[in-house]
Design an enzyme around this catalytic site. Structure first.
Site, PDB file in Angstrom:
ATOM      1  N   HIS A   9     -21.275  43.857   3.492  1.00 33.79           N
ATOM      2  CA  HIS A   9     -22.312  42.814   3.552  1.00 33.79           C
ATOM      3  C   HIS A   9     -21.641  41.491   3.225  1.00 33.79           C
ATOM      4  CE1 HIS A   9     -26.730  41.612   2.504  1.00 33.79           C
ATOM      5  NE2 HIS A   9     -26.035  40.567   2.938  1.00 33.79           N
ATOM      6  N   HIS A  11     -21.294  37.547   5.093  1.00 35.08           N
ATOM      7  CA  HIS A  11     -21.527  36.592   6.186  1.00 35.08           C
ATOM      8  C   HIS A  11     -20.292  35.706   6.273  1.00 35.08           C
ATOM      9  CE1 HIS A  11     -25.909  37.523   6.249  1.00 35.08           C
ATOM     10  NE2 HIS A  11     -25.672  37.810   4.971  1.00 35.08           N
ATOM     11  N   HIS A 189     -31.198  43.117   7.140  1.00 30.07           N
ATOM     12  CA  HIS A 189     -31.586  42.673   5.802  1.00 30.07           C
ATOM     13  C   HIS A 189     -33.060  43.035   5.614  1.00 30.07           C
ATOM     14  CE1 HIS A 189     -27.946  40.320   5.932  1.00 30.07           C
ATOM     15  NE2 HIS A 189     -28.219  39.614   4.858  1.00 30.07           N
ATOM     16  N   GLU A 192     -34.947  41.924   0.270  1.00 30.85           N
ATOM     17  CA  GLU A 192     -34.219  40.958  -0.583  1.00 30.85           C
ATOM     18  C   GLU A 192     -35.296  40.106  -1.268  1.00 30.85           C
ATOM     19  OE1 GLU A 192     -31.956  37.981   1.538  1.00 30.85           O
ATOM     20  OE2 GLU A 192     -30.779  37.420  -0.227  1.00 30.85           O
ATOM     21  N   ASP A 270     -21.977  39.084   0.011  1.00 32.32           N
ATOM     22  CA  ASP A 270     -22.969  38.289   0.755  1.00 32.32           C
ATOM     23  C   ASP A 270     -22.356  36.972   1.241  1.00 32.32           C
ATOM     24  OD1 ASP A 270     -25.413  37.945   1.964  1.00 32.32           O
ATOM     25  OD2 ASP A 270     -26.546  37.570   0.131  1.00 32.32           O
ATOM     26  N   ASP A 271     -22.379  35.931   0.403  1.00 28.42           N
ATOM     27  CA  ASP A 271     -21.858  34.600   0.758  1.00 28.42           C
ATOM     28  C   ASP A 271     -20.988  34.113  -0.399  1.00 28.42           C
ATOM     29  OD1 ASP A 271     -23.576  33.991   3.259  1.00 28.42           O
ATOM     30  OD2 ASP A 271     -25.037  34.635   1.762  1.00 28.42           O
TER      31      ASP A 271
HETATM   32  N1  ADE Z   1     -27.736  34.605   5.600  1.00 29.88           N
HETATM   33  C1  ADE Z   1     -26.678  34.425   4.800  1.00 29.88           C
HETATM   34  N2  ADE Z   1     -26.907  34.979   3.600  1.00 29.88           N
HETATM   35  C2  ADE Z   1     -28.142  35.539   3.649  1.00 29.88           C
HETATM   36  C3  ADE Z   1     -28.941  36.263   2.738  1.00 29.88           C
HETATM   37  N3  ADE Z   1     -28.540  36.541   1.491  1.00 29.88           N
HETATM   38  N4  ADE Z   1     -30.160  36.664   3.132  1.00 29.88           N
HETATM   39  C4  ADE Z   1     -30.593  36.387   4.358  1.00 29.88           C
HETATM   40  N5  ADE Z   1     -29.879  35.712   5.248  1.00 29.88           N
HETATM   41  C5  ADE Z   1     -28.659  35.288   4.904  1.00 29.88           C
HETATM   42 ZN    ZN Z   2     -26.809  38.745   3.529  1.00 34.23          ZN
END
Ligand code: ADE
Ligand code: ZN
Length: 329
Positions: A9, A11, A189, A192, A270-271
């Protein structure tokens, strides 16, 4: 030496570090409206998913050419290797680029160039997951899928991301049918910020093989039983959940309850440029904040390979590496 792990996971646009954002802005003549990388980093403070997504999409304007996407991906892979990543399945958001006039061929071409070199350069095997933006129209997703068709040999799965609440998985049923017919794997996703019902829909309507996040599944005992029974993988992102207010404190994160419930849970970043840590940092944070022991950490690493889109012998090879890893404590 960090424990070997897969990252499932991630991006790629969320790996844009402020320093690289400034380099690319200068290369492409983009005015960033921040004085320095440090000033930009100070803006990385979010109330929720929406406030993060606004900055995440705005900063993408520095990504313009195939070379930019190759540089971004290569920078991630170099970091991932240091964190023990042996296999990475990477999301990208083509609509966020094509909407700005960047051709999808440049996006996929640049990312693929770095991914193709990764086994030899970094000892990392990879997959690429095309995500649809759920807050955009189904027509836009369909056009994106058709534009990506010439590249499907490079794409292993489709996913669904962006603003969750108000955009239930069922909106994209048709896209998931198209992807299945094209032989692609499927993730989405769900759970969340959105309710457990969205996880049910992702499973029953989209027939996804993995749920990204899924932490709100813990509010629904029947759903937990289903996820455990079918061993549906959940790609959990603890530092993301903390930075986006999904949990108030890492010590309250449901990860230990998810493990105790027998869920096939994995830890991911994630990011990472925005949330204060790459995947190894997420492992360290949950170990420290949640008091996970060596066995639990080893389970998370094993799970990451079990949940990957890899063939069985390859999974077993990676899992043997996890089992042979000397834990630090
Ligand atoms: N795009 C990038 N990070 C995300 C996240 N945590 N949830 C949904 N979309 C995303
Ligand atoms: Zn994500």
């Amino acid at each position: 030496m960090p424990i070997p792990k897969a990252e499932l996971h991630l991006h790629i646009e969320g790996t844009l570090e402020p320093e690289l954002a400034f380099t690319l802005a200068e290369r492409n003549g983009v005015d960033l409206s921040y004085a320095s990388p440090d000033e930009l980093r100070e803006a990385y403070s979010f109330a929720d998913l929406g406030s993060f997504l606004r900055l995440y999409y705005a900063l993408m304007q520095v990504l313009r050419t195939e070379q930019d996407f190759a540089d971004l991906t290569e920078a991630y892979l170099a970091r991932a290797r240091e964190q023990g990543v042996r296999h990475a399945e990477i999301f990208f958001d083509p609509q966020a680029h094509t909407a700005r006039g960047v051709p999808i061929d440049e996006v996929i071409g640049g990312i693929s160039r770095a991914l193709d070199a990764a086994p030899e350069r970094h000892g990392i095997s990879t997959g690429l997951i095309l995500c649809f933006l759920r807050d955009e129209s189904v027509e836009s997703a369909r056009a994106t899928f058709e534009a990506a068709r010439p590249h499907l040999d490079r794409i292993s799965a489709i996913g669904l991301d962006s603003a969750e609440v108000g955009h239930p998985p069922s909106k994209f049923a048709e896209l998931y049918e198209l992807a299945e017919a094209a032989g692609l794997r499927t993730v989405a996703h769900a759970g969340e910020e959105g309710p457990p019902e969205y996880v049910w829909e992702a499973l029953d309507v989209l027939r996804v093989e993995r749920i990204d996040h899924g932490v709100r599944s813990m509010e629904d005992a029947q759903l937990v039983a289903r996820l455990a029974e079918q061993q549906i993988p959940l790609t959990v992102c603890p530092l993301s959940n903390l930075r986006l207010g999904v949990v108030d404190d890492l010590a309250d994160h449901p990860l230990p309850r998810m493990l105790a419930a027998g869920l096939l849970v994995t830890v991911n970043s994630d990011d990472p440029a925005y949330f204060g840590g790459y995947v190894g940092d997420n492992y360290t944070a949950v170990r420290e904040s949640l008091g996970l022991d060596d066995d639990q950490v080893r389970t998370l690493a094993r799970n990451s390979f079990r949940a990957a889109f890899l063939d069985e012998p390859t999974k077993l090879r990676y899992i043997a590496e996890v089992d042979a890893h000397p834990m630090r404590s």
